[in-house]
Enzyme design. Structure first.
Site, PDB file in Angstrom:
ATOM      1  N   LYS A  15       2.373  -3.521   6.668  1.00 38.66           N
ATOM      2  CA  LYS A  15       2.569  -3.503   5.134  1.00 38.66           C
ATOM      3  C   LYS A  15       4.144  -3.265   5.061  1.00 38.66           C
ATOM      4  CE  LYS A  15      -1.139  -4.613   3.469  1.00 38.66           C
ATOM      5  NZ  LYS A  15      -1.394  -5.972   2.962  1.00 38.66           N
ATOM      6  N   TYR A  41      -1.674  -0.829  10.959  1.00 37.76           N
ATOM      7  CA  TYR A  41      -1.967  -1.441   9.719  1.00 37.76           C
ATOM      8  C   TYR A  41      -0.731  -1.065   8.651  1.00 37.76           C
ATOM      9  CZ  TYR A  41      -3.437  -1.385   5.001  1.00 37.76           C
ATOM     10  OH  TYR A  41      -3.549  -1.503   3.431  1.00 37.76           O
ATOM     11  N   SER A  45       0.864  -1.176  -0.038  1.00 37.10           N
ATOM     12  CA  SER A  45      -0.117  -0.147   0.188  1.00 37.10           C
ATOM     13  C   SER A  45       0.870   1.283   0.266  1.00 37.10           C
ATOM     14  CB  SER A  45      -0.759   0.118   1.255  1.00 37.10           C
ATOM     15  OG  SER A  45      -1.577   1.241   1.392  1.00 37.10           O
TER      16      SER A  45
HETATM   17  C1  UD1 Z   1      -7.172   4.692   3.482  1.00 40.34           C
HETATM   18  C2  UD1 Z   1      -6.087   4.316   4.699  1.00 40.34           C
HETATM   19  C3  UD1 Z   1      -4.926   3.538   4.072  1.00 40.34           C
HETATM   20  C4  UD1 Z   1      -5.353   2.502   3.154  1.00 40.34           C
HETATM   21  C5  UD1 Z   1      -6.401   2.998   1.921  1.00 40.34           C
HETATM   22  C6  UD1 Z   1      -7.102   1.835   1.082  1.00 40.34           C
HETATM   23  C7  UD1 Z   1      -6.491   5.783   6.536  1.00 40.34           C
HETATM   24  C8  UD1 Z   1      -6.095   7.002   7.527  1.00 40.34           C
HETATM   25  N1  UD1 Z   1      -5.601   5.518   5.547  1.00 40.34           N
HETATM   26  O1  UD1 Z   1      -6.393   5.641   2.808  1.00 40.34           O
HETATM   27  O2  UD1 Z   1      -4.089   3.130   4.946  1.00 40.34           O
HETATM   28  O3  UD1 Z   1      -4.158   1.914   2.482  1.00 40.34           O
HETATM   29  O4  UD1 Z   1      -7.437   3.702   2.741  1.00 40.34           O
HETATM   30  O5  UD1 Z   1      -8.048   2.143   0.794  1.00 40.34           O
HETATM   31  O6  UD1 Z   1      -7.611   5.483   6.828  1.00 40.34           O
HETATM   32  N2  UD1 Z   1     -12.242  11.449   3.402  1.00 40.34           N
HETATM   33  C9  UD1 Z   1     -13.494  12.330   3.593  1.00 40.34           C
HETATM   34  N3  UD1 Z   1     -14.466  11.893   4.340  1.00 40.34           N
HETATM   35  C10 UD1 Z   1     -14.906  10.513   4.484  1.00 40.34           C
HETATM   36  C11 UD1 Z   1     -13.790   9.483   4.123  1.00 40.34           C
HETATM   37  C12 UD1 Z   1     -12.705  10.113   3.533  1.00 40.34           C
HETATM   38  O7  UD1 Z   1     -13.097  13.435   3.391  1.00 40.34           O
HETATM   39  O8  UD1 Z   1     -15.985  10.353   4.937  1.00 40.34           O
HETATM   40  C13 UD1 Z   1     -11.285  11.629   2.856  1.00 40.34           C
HETATM   41  C14 UD1 Z   1     -10.011  11.323   3.596  1.00 40.34           C
HETATM   42  O9  UD1 Z   1      -9.653  12.292   4.549  1.00 40.34           O
HETATM   43  C15 UD1 Z   1      -8.548  11.302   2.523  1.00 40.34           C
HETATM   44  C16 UD1 Z   1      -9.539  10.778   1.315  1.00 40.34           C
HETATM   45  O10 UD1 Z   1     -11.005  11.277   1.312  1.00 40.34           O
HETATM   46  O11 UD1 Z   1      -8.172  12.547   2.363  1.00 40.34           O
HETATM   47  C17 UD1 Z   1      -9.474   9.187   1.070  1.00 40.34           C
HETATM   48  O12 UD1 Z   1      -9.733   8.509   2.238  1.00 40.34           O
HETATM   49  P1  UD1 Z   1      -9.967   7.006   2.183  1.00 40.34           P
HETATM   50  O13 UD1 Z   1     -10.690   6.592   1.345  1.00 40.34           O
HETATM   51  O14 UD1 Z   1      -9.958   6.694   3.543  1.00 40.34           O
HETATM   52  O15 UD1 Z   1      -8.396   6.743   1.871  1.00 40.34           O
HETATM   53  P2  UD1 Z   1      -7.111   7.090   2.613  1.00 40.34           P
HETATM   54  O16 UD1 Z   1      -7.238   8.029   3.742  1.00 40.34           O
HETATM   55  O17 UD1 Z   1      -6.079   7.689   1.321  1.00 40.34           O
END
Ligand code: UD1
Length: 440
Positions: free
Chosen positions: A256, A252, A205
């Site tokens: 990795k 997590y 990842s």
């Molecule tokens: C997350 C995991 C990462 C994992 C990846 C796999 C965390 C901190 N990281 O990454 O370890 O490998 O998923 O899919 O969880 N967001 C919102 N509102 C929401 C949900 C997300 O604004 O309700 C934003 C988050 O702040 C982020 C972006 O969307 O900036 C993507 O979020 P997400 O899909 O959870 O992925 P990652 O954080 O990149």
């Protein structure tokens, strides 16, 4: 929608196996239009096995019914590989297997020859005795002699997805994560090595880059290495990267990183291995048929499933975690990659490994598009594709988040000859197609 860049730079068993419930070690394999079932094993629930009617080489897929695993299994079958899936259904559903069979059968309908075999075992990959009995079924019997030479297996490659992946849960229960993701993999590698199965594709990842991803530039593989590496950066400056984990904020992510480090050490000790660690960025979307999709058990925490829930009225508003990042619109930027592109990246890695085109025993690759999209742009893309309004509410930043995480995808382009084909719009269209199909 343009590819987005930020406006400015910002800152033998080595581990004990759990006493998991070992269920049937007989495979279940469905009948395909082009094949007949043959009875091989005893009296288990699905005692049919069509494998012997095919090319006798297999790919072993651990966690092959999950979101990425399921999509990869489909792409393997389409590419003509026989597949053995191991999955304990801890974060997947049994009917994913039926969907995969359906997609395989549709794909091969009307084509000459038999469809590839798909053997399924509902077991925990940490159950090493049962795993051993399964792997032995695929040994080449005539070539195994304990006195002379290594074992040979019909299994020519392994893709390992069977890991826990919730950041939140890993913080609450780190030992569960270290046991399954790290110890489980160590035991598995011992078993594979004993059987001479030494081509291994690991599901890693972008989380291994930790806070280094936040440099504001697409991140390159050399920023997380397991042996010191010297490379020339984009400005022609020679840099040396030391080993070590770099601001990883949760267990997590550390699992990795640890798994990669272990794999790198193993490959250095025994160069017969070819090990590829694929660093995923943000997989979204689903198979264009709409038949396979992301179905996490429990509460989703990733962005796209929550965008979809909000669109469907199951949530009042999508929480946007921060609108004050140093990005074009202030919301965080990620590299969203269509899951089918990601799945095909595994096939390319496997083929390259088996054809001797991976020149180091251990090699890492970013699997991303190389383009960033903001949270706001994801919401906009889904609104446009669905013609529905999606309510959002800006809240504070989520703990451990970075503002920017985008792949430099050049290494995969150059060495694997792989690149993504699908856009963020395609991801949204495919998800909507799936929702439509399911509502009928
Ligand atoms: C997350 C995991 C990462 C994992 C990846 C796999 C965390 C901190 N990281 O990454 O370890 O490998 O998923 O899919 O969880 N967001 C919102 N509102 C929401 C949900 C997300 O604004 O309700 C934003 C988050 O702040 C982020 C972006 O969307 O900036 C993507 O979020 P997400 O899909 O959870 O992925 P990652 O954080 O990149």
């Amino acid at each position: 929608m343009d590819c987005f860049y930020p406006t400015s730079r910002s800152v033998p068993s080595l581990c004990s196996s759990p006493s998991s419930s070992s269920r049937s070690s007989s495979p279940s394999s469905a009948k395909t239009p082009a094949t007949e079932r043959s009875v091989i094993f005893g009296d288990h629930d699905l005692p049919f096995f069509d494998s012997l009617l095919h090319d006798d080489r297999y790919i072993l897929v651990l966690g092959g019914l999950g979101y990425i695993g399921g999509h990869t299994t489909v792409e393997l079958l389409k590419a003509g590989y026989n597949v053995i899936v191991i999955d304990n259904l801890s974060n997947s559903y049994r009917d994913v297997l039926d969907r995969i069979h359906l997609l395989r059968d549709r794909y091969y309908q009307g084509k000459a020859g038999a469809a590839p075999a798909l053997d399924f075992y509902d077991i925990d990959y940490q159950d090493i005795p049962t795993m051993e009995s399964i792997i032995e079924k695929y040994d080449r019997p005539s070539t195994w002699d304990s006195e002379h030479g290594p074992r040979r297996s019909k299994i020519t490659g392994v893709i390992h997805f069977a890991a826990f992946k919730s950041v939140e849960e890993s913080i609450a229960n780190p030992l569960r994560y270290y046991s399954n993701n790290v110890c489980g993999m160590v035991d598995l590698l011992g078993l594979l090595g004993d059987h001479g199965i030494k081509t291994f594709i690991f599901s890693s990842s972008a989380t291994v880059y930790g806070t280094l991803a936040n440099s504001g530039k697409p991140i390159r593989e050399e920023f997380c290495v397991h042996k010191p590496e010297t490379f020339e950066d984009e400005d022609g400056v020679v840099q040396t990267q030391e080993t070590g984990s770099t601001g990883i904020t949760n267990p997590y992510g550390r699992t990795k990183w640890m798994c990669e480090a272990i794999l790198s050490d193993l490959a250095a000790a025994d160069p017969d291995w070819t090990i590829v660690a694929l660093r995923y960025f943000n997989p979204v979307g689903c198979d264009e048929s709409g038949i396979l999709t992301e179905e996490p058990k429990g509460k989703p925490s990733n962005l796209m499933p929550l965008v979809v829930k909000t669109m469907q009225g199951e949530m009042e508003a999508l929480q946007v975690f921060g609108a004050n990042w140093e990005t074009k619109d202030g919301t965080a930027v990620r590299d969203f990659i269509h899951v089918s592109d990601l799945a095909r990246g595994h096939i390319t890695a496997l083929t390259s490994a088996n054809e001797g085109r991976i020149h180091q025993p251990f090699r890492t690759f970013n699997l991303g598009t190389g383009c960033g999209h903001s949270v706001r742009e994801v919401v906009d893309a889904m609104e446009t594709a669905s013609s529905k309004k999606i309510a959002t509410r800006v809240v504070g930043r989520r703990e451990g988040d970075v503002g920017y995480c985008v792949a430099r995808a050049t290494r995969a382009h150059e060495e694997l000859r792989w690149k993504t084909e699908k856009s963020l719009k395609d991801c949204c269209v495919d998800i909507l197609n799936c929702l439509k199909l399911r509502s009928h």
